[in-house]
Design an enzyme around this catalytic site. Structure first.
Site, PDB file in Angstrom:
ATOM      1  N   ASP A  12       0.446 -43.225 -18.164  1.00 47.94           N
ATOM      2  CA  ASP A  12       0.598 -42.138 -17.170  1.00 47.94           C
ATOM      3  C   ASP A  12       1.665 -41.107 -17.541  1.00 47.94           C
ATOM      4  O   ASP A  12       2.076 -40.318 -16.696  1.00 47.94           O
ATOM      5  CB  ASP A  12       0.945 -42.686 -15.772  1.00 47.94           C
ATOM      6  CG  ASP A  12      -0.304 -43.091 -15.012  1.00 47.94           C
ATOM      7  OD1 ASP A  12      -1.409 -42.730 -15.465  1.00 47.94           O
ATOM      8  OD2 ASP A  12      -0.171 -43.765 -13.983  1.00 47.94           O
ATOM      9  N   GLY A  14       1.241 -38.768 -19.642  1.00 47.77           N
ATOM     10  CA  GLY A  14       0.575 -37.482 -19.869  1.00 47.77           C
ATOM     11  C   GLY A  14      -0.124 -37.359 -21.223  1.00 47.77           C
ATOM     12  O   GLY A  14      -0.396 -36.252 -21.682  1.00 47.77           O
ATOM     13  N   LYS A  15      -0.469 -38.509 -21.841  1.00 48.09           N
ATOM     14  CA  LYS A  15      -1.148 -38.452 -23.151  1.00 48.09           C
ATOM     15  C   LYS A  15      -2.437 -37.643 -23.073  1.00 48.09           C
ATOM     16  O   LYS A  15      -2.720 -36.806 -23.930  1.00 48.09           O
ATOM     17  CB  LYS A  15      -1.485 -39.862 -23.668  1.00 48.09           C
ATOM     18  CG  LYS A  15      -0.298 -40.722 -24.008  1.00 48.09           C
ATOM     19  CD  LYS A  15      -0.720 -42.086 -24.539  1.00 48.09           C
ATOM     20  CE  LYS A  15      -1.532 -42.913 -23.561  1.00 48.09           C
ATOM     21  NZ  LYS A  15      -0.818 -43.280 -22.318  1.00 48.09           N
ATOM     22  N   PHE A  17      -3.379 -35.464 -20.751  1.00 44.45           N
ATOM     23  CA  PHE A  17      -3.078 -34.074 -20.382  1.00 44.45           C
ATOM     24  C   PHE A  17      -2.618 -33.294 -21.617  1.00 44.45           C
ATOM     25  O   PHE A  17      -3.092 -32.181 -21.886  1.00 44.45           O
ATOM     26  CB  PHE A  17      -1.992 -34.060 -19.302  1.00 44.45           C
ATOM     27  CG  PHE A  17      -1.842 -32.737 -18.602  1.00 44.45           C
ATOM     28  CD1 PHE A  17      -2.562 -32.453 -17.451  1.00 44.45           C
ATOM     29  CD2 PHE A  17      -0.979 -31.762 -19.100  1.00 44.45           C
ATOM     30  CE1 PHE A  17      -2.418 -31.228 -16.801  1.00 44.45           C
ATOM     31  CE2 PHE A  17      -0.834 -30.536 -18.463  1.00 44.45           C
ATOM     32  CZ  PHE A  17      -1.558 -30.269 -17.306  1.00 44.45           C
ATOM     33  N   LYS A  37     -11.032 -41.567 -27.657  1.00 49.02           N
ATOM     34  CA  LYS A  37     -10.299 -42.640 -26.983  1.00 49.02           C
ATOM     35  C   LYS A  37     -10.947 -43.955 -27.417  1.00 49.02           C
ATOM     36  O   LYS A  37     -12.004 -44.338 -26.882  1.00 49.02           O
ATOM     37  CB  LYS A  37     -10.445 -42.440 -25.465  1.00 49.02           C
ATOM     38  CG  LYS A  37      -9.794 -43.490 -24.618  1.00 49.02           C
ATOM     39  CD  LYS A  37      -8.350 -43.185 -24.345  1.00 49.02           C
ATOM     40  CE  LYS A  37      -7.726 -44.265 -23.479  1.00 49.02           C
ATOM     41  NZ  LYS A  37      -6.306 -44.007 -23.231  1.00 49.02           N
ATOM     42  N   ASP A  54     -10.717 -40.574 -19.436  1.00 51.40           N
ATOM     43  CA  ASP A  54      -9.956 -39.699 -20.358  1.00 51.40           C
ATOM     44  C   ASP A  54     -10.906 -38.737 -21.078  1.00 51.40           C
ATOM     45  O   ASP A  54     -10.596 -37.550 -21.245  1.00 51.40           O
ATOM     46  CB  ASP A  54      -9.142 -40.523 -21.365  1.00 51.40           C
ATOM     47  CG  ASP A  54      -7.923 -41.190 -20.708  1.00 51.40           C
ATOM     48  OD1 ASP A  54      -7.795 -41.117 -19.468  1.00 51.40           O
ATOM     49  OD2 ASP A  54      -7.109 -41.779 -21.437  1.00 51.40           O
ATOM     50  N   GLY A 114      -4.227 -43.256 -27.947  1.00 47.16           N
ATOM     51  CA  GLY A 114      -4.021 -44.690 -27.751  1.00 47.16           C
ATOM     52  C   GLY A 114      -4.162 -45.070 -26.287  1.00 47.16           C
ATOM     53  O   GLY A 114      -4.612 -44.283 -25.460  1.00 47.16           O
ATOM     54  N   GLY A 116      -1.843 -46.752 -23.121  1.00 44.39           N
ATOM     55  CA  GLY A 116      -0.465 -47.102 -22.750  1.00 44.39           C
ATOM     56  C   GLY A 116       0.511 -46.620 -23.806  1.00 44.39           C
ATOM     57  O   GLY A 116       0.419 -45.490 -24.274  1.00 44.39           O
TER      58      GLY A 116
END
Ligand code: ADP
Ligand code: MG
Length: 222
Positions: A12, A14-15, A17, A37, A54, A114, A116
């Protein structure tokens, strides 16, 4: 072929985003790009099928199917190793590597997101996100929070990545105030001083997405 492996200091952070921001920049430069992903947990039920949330965000910027954009779509929103166990799926890193190689045939730039952070178990305790980044030979981008707490998380992530011998292309900090406050400014300075890794991007917190607000401090697409 160019590409990055995008990890973060946390889930969370922001990867996705930030990946969308990078896609926007590459598309504007007419570079043929895809975001991918490998393992998505927490699939969502939409219009009669399971979709990868995602990849659905990537679709705001590029045309990508879930089949091209994801290899393992798992239902439980938790660490991939556990989500796979619950779904009765075996994650095979070789399949992920083959998928990336296939994308590299078609696109000039591949962004791999990735799950997490870097120490998240992908298969089990002996195959983590860091091992996947090693296998893919892509330089790392670390997405970090702009706000308080980020120095500790970012330094730990950088040191862990270095212990795996991973090349780190840069850190992208996400969620800045507009204008940046003094704490956030000092976070950038201290993270660069402590890690010797450049902060290559500053992404403000955006109520409405607007790519004019993105600040790239380095031309990472070159
Ligand atoms: N810069 C930003 N401005 C506004 N919302 C953001 C920003 N960065 C992340 N978010 C929101 O925060 C949530 C988590 O971000 P996400 O990119 O999904 O994280 P991750 O991929 O690391 O799990 C999402 O709802 C996303 O839209
Ligand atoms: Mg994500």
């Amino acid at each position: 072929m160019k590409g990055f492996f995008i990890t973060g200091t946390d889930t969370d952070v922001g990867k996705t985003f930030v990946t969308a921001c990078m896609l926007r920049t590459l598309v504007d430069k007419r570079i043929r790009v895809i975001a991918y992903k490998p393992v998505q947990s927490g699939a969502q039920w939409q219009d009669g099928k399971w979709i990868a949330p995602d990849v659905d965000v990537y679709r705001k910027v590029i045309d990508v199917t879930d089949e091209d954009g994801c290899t393992y779509l798992l239902q439980t929103p938790c660490s991939p190793h556990l989500a796979a166990k619950i779904d009765g799926v075996t994650i095979e890193p070789d399949h992920i590597v083959a998928h990336v190689h296939q994308l590299q045939q078609t696109y000039d730039f591949v962004l791999v997101e990735g799950a997490g952070g870097i120490a998240v178990p992908l298969v089990d305790k002996s195959f983590l996100i860091a091992h996947l980044a090693q296998l893919l030979h892509l330089p790392l981008i670390i997405v970090a929070r702009a706000s308080v707490g980020t120095i500790n998380h970012t330094v730990l992530t950088v040191e862990y990545a270095k212990a795996f011998g991973l090349q780190i292309a840069g850190i992208i900090m996400n969620g800045f105030s507009t204008p940046k406050n003094e704490i956030e400014q000092e976070n950038i300075r201290m993270i660069e001083a402590m890690t010797h890794v450049p902060v290559i991007g500053e992404i403000p917190h955006m109520t409405n997405f607007s790519h004019q607000q993105i600040v790239w401090r380095k031309e990472w697409w070159q």
